[in-house]
Design a protein around this motif. Structure first.
Motif, PDB file in Angstrom:
ATOM      1  N   SER A  67       0.952  -1.270   0.014  1.00  0.00           N
ATOM      2  CA  SER A  67       0.100  -0.166   0.046  1.00  0.00           C
ATOM      3  C   SER A  67       0.822   1.155  -0.046  1.00  0.00           C
ATOM      4  CB  SER A  67      -0.918  -0.067   1.251  1.00  0.00           C
ATOM      5  OG  SER A  67      -0.191   0.010   2.345  1.00  0.00           O
ATOM      6  N   GLY A  68       0.292   2.254  -0.095  1.00  0.00           N
ATOM      7  CA  GLY A  68       0.908   3.726  -0.094  1.00  0.00           C
ATOM      8  C   GLY A  68       0.671   4.461  -1.439  1.00  0.00           C
ATOM      9  N   GLY A  69       1.378   5.358  -1.675  1.00  0.00           N
ATOM     10  CA  GLY A  69       1.294   6.410  -2.613  1.00  0.00           C
ATOM     11  C   GLY A  69       1.559   5.786  -4.078  1.00  0.00           C
ATOM     12  N   ASP A  70       2.333   4.977  -4.198  1.00  0.00           N
ATOM     13  CA  ASP A  70       2.530   4.225  -5.333  1.00  0.00           C
ATOM     14  C   ASP A  70       1.843   3.208  -5.554  1.00  0.00           C
ATOM     15  OD1 ASP A  70       3.627   3.331  -7.894  1.00  0.00           O
ATOM     16  OD2 ASP A  70       5.739   3.012  -7.018  1.00  0.00           O
ATOM     17  N   SER A  71       0.816   3.374  -6.631  1.00  0.00           N
ATOM     18  CA  SER A  71      -0.180   2.187  -6.886  1.00  0.00           C
ATOM     19  C   SER A  71       0.335   1.162  -7.811  1.00  0.00           C
ATOM     20  CB  SER A  71      -1.272   2.942  -7.866  1.00  0.00           C
ATOM     21  OG  SER A  71      -0.996   3.529  -9.108  1.00  0.00           O
ATOM     22  N   ASP A  72       1.590   1.338  -8.290  1.00  0.00           N
ATOM     23  CA  ASP A  72       2.171   0.187  -9.093  1.00  0.00           C
ATOM     24  C   ASP A  72       3.252  -0.592  -8.160  1.00  0.00           C
ATOM     25  OD1 ASP A  72       0.957   1.088 -11.420  1.00  0.00           O
ATOM     26  OD2 ASP A  72       2.620   2.786 -11.905  1.00  0.00           O
ATOM     27  N   ARG A  73       3.014  -0.423  -6.927  1.00  0.00           N
ATOM     28  CA  ARG A  73       3.864  -1.438  -6.131  1.00  0.00           C
ATOM     29  C   ARG A  73       3.632  -2.728  -6.340  1.00  0.00           C
ATOM     30  NH1 ARG A  73       5.155   1.008  -0.941  1.00  0.00           N
ATOM     31  NH2 ARG A  73       6.242  -0.547  -0.795  1.00  0.00           N
ATOM     32  N   THR A  74       4.925  -3.622  -6.506  1.00  0.00           N
ATOM     33  CA  THR A  74       4.703  -4.921  -6.918  1.00  0.00           C
ATOM     34  C   THR A  74       3.832  -5.772  -6.305  1.00  0.00           C
ATOM     35  OG1 THR A  74       7.039  -4.790  -7.327  1.00  0.00           O
ATOM     36  CG2 THR A  74       5.887  -7.118  -7.318  1.00  0.00           C
ATOM     37  N   LEU A  75       3.722  -5.781  -4.903  1.00  0.00           N
ATOM     38  CA  LEU A  75       2.649  -6.508  -4.109  1.00  0.00           C
ATOM     39  C   LEU A  75       1.306  -6.028  -4.544  1.00  0.00           C
ATOM     40  CD1 LEU A  75       4.023  -7.281  -0.674  1.00  0.00           C
ATOM     41  CD2 LEU A  75       3.597  -9.007  -2.408  1.00  0.00           C
ATOM     42  N   ALA A  76       1.243  -4.591  -4.519  1.00  0.00           N
ATOM     43  CA  ALA A  76      -0.136  -4.311  -4.702  1.00  0.00           C
ATOM     44  C   ALA A  76      -0.780  -4.625  -6.166  1.00  0.00           C
ATOM     45  CB  ALA A  76      -0.368  -2.598  -4.654  1.00  0.00           C
ATOM     46  N   VAL A  77       0.069  -4.865  -6.916  1.00  0.00           N
ATOM     47  CA  VAL A  77      -0.295  -5.317  -8.295  1.00  0.00           C
ATOM     48  C   VAL A  77      -0.698  -6.896  -8.434  1.00  0.00           C
ATOM     49  CG1 VAL A  77       0.289  -5.680 -10.812  1.00  0.00           C
ATOM     50  CG2 VAL A  77       0.953  -3.356  -9.516  1.00  0.00           C
ATOM     51  N   MET A  78       0.188  -7.526  -7.659  1.00  0.00           N
ATOM     52  CA  MET A  78      -0.087  -8.977  -7.453  1.00  0.00           C
ATOM     53  C   MET A  78      -1.386  -9.347  -6.828  1.00  0.00           C
ATOM     54  SD  MET A  78       3.624 -10.348  -6.668  1.00  0.00           S
ATOM     55  CE  MET A  78       5.074 -10.376  -7.941  1.00  0.00           C
ATOM     56  N   LEU A  79      -1.707  -8.389  -5.877  1.00  0.00           N
ATOM     57  CA  LEU A  79      -2.960  -8.876  -5.253  1.00  0.00           C
ATOM     58  C   LEU A  79      -4.275  -8.402  -5.835  1.00  0.00           C
ATOM     59  CD1 LEU A  79      -1.296  -7.769  -1.360  1.00  0.00           C
ATOM     60  CD2 LEU A  79      -2.156 -10.048  -2.249  1.00  0.00           C
ATOM     61  N   LYS A  80      -4.008  -7.698  -6.861  1.00  0.00           N
ATOM     62  CA  LYS A  80      -5.022  -7.352  -7.676  1.00  0.00           C
ATOM     63  C   LYS A  80      -5.461  -8.419  -8.564  1.00  0.00           C
ATOM     64  CE  LYS A  80      -4.587  -2.357  -7.120  1.00  0.00           C
ATOM     65  NZ  LYS A  80      -4.315  -1.029  -7.757  1.00  0.00           N
ATOM     66  N   ILE A  81      -4.817  -9.448  -8.873  1.00  0.00           N
ATOM     67  CA  ILE A  81      -5.034 -10.282  -9.839  1.00  0.00           C
ATOM     68  C   ILE A  81      -6.082 -11.413  -9.418  1.00  0.00           C
ATOM     69  CG2 ILE A  81      -3.821 -12.628 -10.928  1.00  0.00           C
ATOM     70  CD1 ILE A  81      -1.135 -11.074 -10.783  1.00  0.00           C
ATOM     71  N   PRO A  82      -7.154 -11.486 -10.286  1.00  0.00           N
ATOM     72  CA  PRO A  82      -8.414 -12.326  -9.892  1.00  0.00           C
ATOM     73  C   PRO A  82      -7.858 -13.813  -9.666  1.00  0.00           C
ATOM     74  CG  PRO A  82      -8.635 -11.198 -11.926  1.00  0.00           C
ATOM     75  CD  PRO A  82      -7.281 -10.829 -11.706  1.00  0.00           C
ATOM     76  N   GLY A  83      -8.394 -14.429  -8.398  1.00  0.00           N
ATOM     77  CA  GLY A  83      -8.182 -15.739  -7.995  1.00  0.00           C
ATOM     78  C   GLY A  83      -7.850 -16.831  -9.245  1.00  0.00           C
ATOM     79  N   PRO A  84      -8.502 -17.207 -10.166  1.00  0.00           N
ATOM     80  CA  PRO A  84      -8.088 -18.061 -10.966  1.00  0.00           C
ATOM     81  C   PRO A  84      -7.012 -17.808 -11.616  1.00  0.00           C
ATOM     82  CG  PRO A  84     -10.669 -17.555 -11.194  1.00  0.00           C
ATOM     83  CD  PRO A  84      -9.755 -16.446 -10.397  1.00  0.00           C
ATOM     84  N   LEU A  85      -6.639 -16.664 -12.038  1.00  0.00           N
ATOM     85  CA  LEU A  85      -5.401 -16.188 -12.922  1.00  0.00           C
ATOM     86  C   LEU A  85      -4.301 -16.186 -11.522  1.00  0.00           C
ATOM     87  CD1 LEU A  85      -4.036 -15.185 -15.204  1.00  0.00           C
ATOM     88  CD2 LEU A  85      -4.620 -12.853 -14.664  1.00  0.00           C
ATOM     89  N   TYR A  86      -4.496 -15.891 -10.661  1.00  0.00           N
ATOM     90  CA  TYR A  86      -3.602 -15.832  -9.514  1.00  0.00           C
ATOM     91  C   TYR A  86      -2.985 -17.325  -9.312  1.00  0.00           C
ATOM     92  CZ  TYR A  86      -1.087 -14.903  -5.105  1.00  0.00           C
ATOM     93  OH  TYR A  86      -0.177 -14.953  -4.126  1.00  0.00           O
ATOM     94  N   ARG A  87      -3.971 -18.159  -9.298  1.00  0.00           N
ATOM     95  CA  ARG A  87      -3.537 -19.771  -9.065  1.00  0.00           C
ATOM     96  C   ARG A  87      -2.737 -20.169 -10.423  1.00  0.00           C
ATOM     97  NH1 ARG A  87      -8.729 -19.940  -6.873  1.00  0.00           N
ATOM     98  NH2 ARG A  87      -9.568 -20.548  -8.933  1.00  0.00           N
ATOM     99  N   LEU A  88      -2.906 -19.486 -11.360  1.00  0.00           N
ATOM    100  CA  LEU A  88      -2.159 -19.913 -12.610  1.00  0.00           C
ATOM    101  C   LEU A  88      -0.865 -19.359 -12.602  1.00  0.00           C
ATOM    102  CD1 LEU A  88      -2.015 -21.340 -15.567  1.00  0.00           C
ATOM    103  CD2 LEU A  88      -3.091 -19.155 -16.303  1.00  0.00           C
ATOM    104  N   VAL A  89      -0.751 -18.032 -12.179  1.00  0.00           N
ATOM    105  CA  VAL A  89       0.520 -17.396 -12.459  1.00  0.00           C
ATOM    106  C   VAL A  89       1.273 -17.658 -11.066  1.00  0.00           C
ATOM    107  CG1 VAL A  89       1.454 -14.971 -12.068  1.00  0.00           C
ATOM    108  CG2 VAL A  89      -0.638 -15.295 -13.501  1.00  0.00           C
ATOM    109  N   PHE A  90       0.980 -17.981  -9.947  1.00  0.00           N
ATOM    110  CA  PHE A  90       1.703 -18.214  -8.790  1.00  0.00           C
ATOM    111  C   PHE A  90       1.578 -19.800  -8.467  1.00  0.00           C
ATOM    112  CE2 PHE A  90       0.815 -13.460  -8.668  1.00  0.00           C
ATOM    113  CZ  PHE A  90       2.159 -13.089  -8.639  1.00  0.00           C
ATOM    114  N   GLY A  91       0.942 -20.478  -9.074  1.00  0.00           N
ATOM    115  CA  GLY A  91       0.707 -21.741  -8.634  1.00  0.00           C
ATOM    116  C   GLY A  91       1.857 -22.830  -8.842  1.00  0.00           C
ATOM    117  N   THR A  92       3.202 -22.444  -9.390  1.00  0.00           N
ATOM    118  CA  THR A  92       4.550 -23.069  -9.458  1.00  0.00           C
ATOM    119  C   THR A  92       5.449 -22.210  -8.847  1.00  0.00           C
ATOM    120  OG1 THR A  92       3.714 -24.279 -11.503  1.00  0.00           O
ATOM    121  CG2 THR A  92       5.794 -24.263 -10.879  1.00  0.00           C
TER     122      THR A  92
END
Length: 272
Positions: A226-251
């Motif tokens: 969180s914070g003023g930079d909306s492009d923070r890596t974790l912030a972007v990752m946490l916005k990924i929808p569930g099914p796509l998140y499982r695909l991207v981070f499932g390995t």
């Protein structure tokens, strides 16, 4: 697969690194009944964050680390107490680093601290980073050096280097470059030497069953998401929808250097 519980120590540079690279594997091992220990070199006090008056970033990030570790099922959390070297290549100029910056630490001295934990835990496995430190952060490179030496000192049987398969990453950047103009300060060619080529990766661990815990681990690091930079890596990752998140981070990917090239394993404790 092991028939009795074993102990795995995961060594990271800063709080939140565990969430990005190894959280799924940690949650999987804990769920299987193994003892999982999380060690960080620094409190990450030089990271980017917007703090409230009176708050110290290092203390905040350590509290976030404890929350993340509990969500993943860790049995123990330790911080070696070194100073965060900062984001600049090689930690920037020495005068700007804390006196105890991790990259300035004597390798053997730091390794002895970690080796003492490995011996105390009778660890069967140590997870560190690849030689490039992933994307080249100086503290990550130091984790590789210190971790390798600690494993030698403690005679830890299995050493895994947490990494990312850079082959699909480079393909995705190439495709993105056709439809998106990267900012001038971003050079996708730097990823040609980041992380690890696919043919060198020995472990591809399927953690889709544990992506809920991995996502919760990421979310625990509020100061970095969180914070003023909306492009923070974790912030972007946490916005990924569930099914796509499982695909991207499932390995999650690892390299074990003492097995034959081309080895393809699916579990940290799997034997060749």
């Amino acid at each position: 697969m092991p028939t009795k519980p074993r102990t795995a120590v995961f060594f990271h540079a800063h709080p939140d690194d565990e969430a990005l690279l190894t959280a799924g594997t940690m949650a999987m091992l804990a769920a299987e009944g193994h003892r999982v220990v999380l060690v960080v070199a620094t409190a990450g006090e030089r990271g980017l964050a917007e703090m409230d008056p009176g708050e110290e970033l290092g203390e905040t990030r350590l509290q976030e680390l404890y929350t993340s570790a509990a969500l993943l099922g860790c049995a123990r959390v330790e911080c070696l107490g070194y100073g965060d070297s900062g984001l600049s290549p090689k930690g920037g100029v020495a005068e700007e680093r804390p006196d105890n910056a991790f990259i300035d630490a004597d390798t053997d001295k730091a390794a002895r601290q970690l080796a003492d934990i490995l011996k105390e835990e009778e660890a069967d496995l140590l997870a560190i980073y690849d030689p490039a430190g992933g994307y080249g952060h100086p503290d990550h490179v130091q984790v590789h050096r210190v971790g390798r030496r600690a494993a030698e000192m403690a005679q830890t049987e299995i050493v895994l280097e947490a990494t990312v398969n850079r082959d699909p990453l480079l393909k995705a950047l190439k495709l993105a470059g056709k439809v998106y103009r990267f900012p001038p300060e971003f050079d996708p060619r730097t990823f040609e030497s980041a992380y690890t080529a696919g043919d060198q990766i020995t472990h591809r661990v399927n953690v889709r069953k544990y992506t809920k815990q991995k996502r919760a681990s990421m979310a625990a690091h509020v100061s970095q998401a969180s914070g003023g930079d909306s492009d923070r890596t974790l912030a972007v990752m946490l916005k990924i929808p569930g099914p796509l998140y499982r695909l991207v981070f499932g390995t999650e990917w690892f390299v074990r250097r003492d097995v034959p090239p081309g080895t393809r394993l699916t579990h940290p404790f799997e034997q060749v």
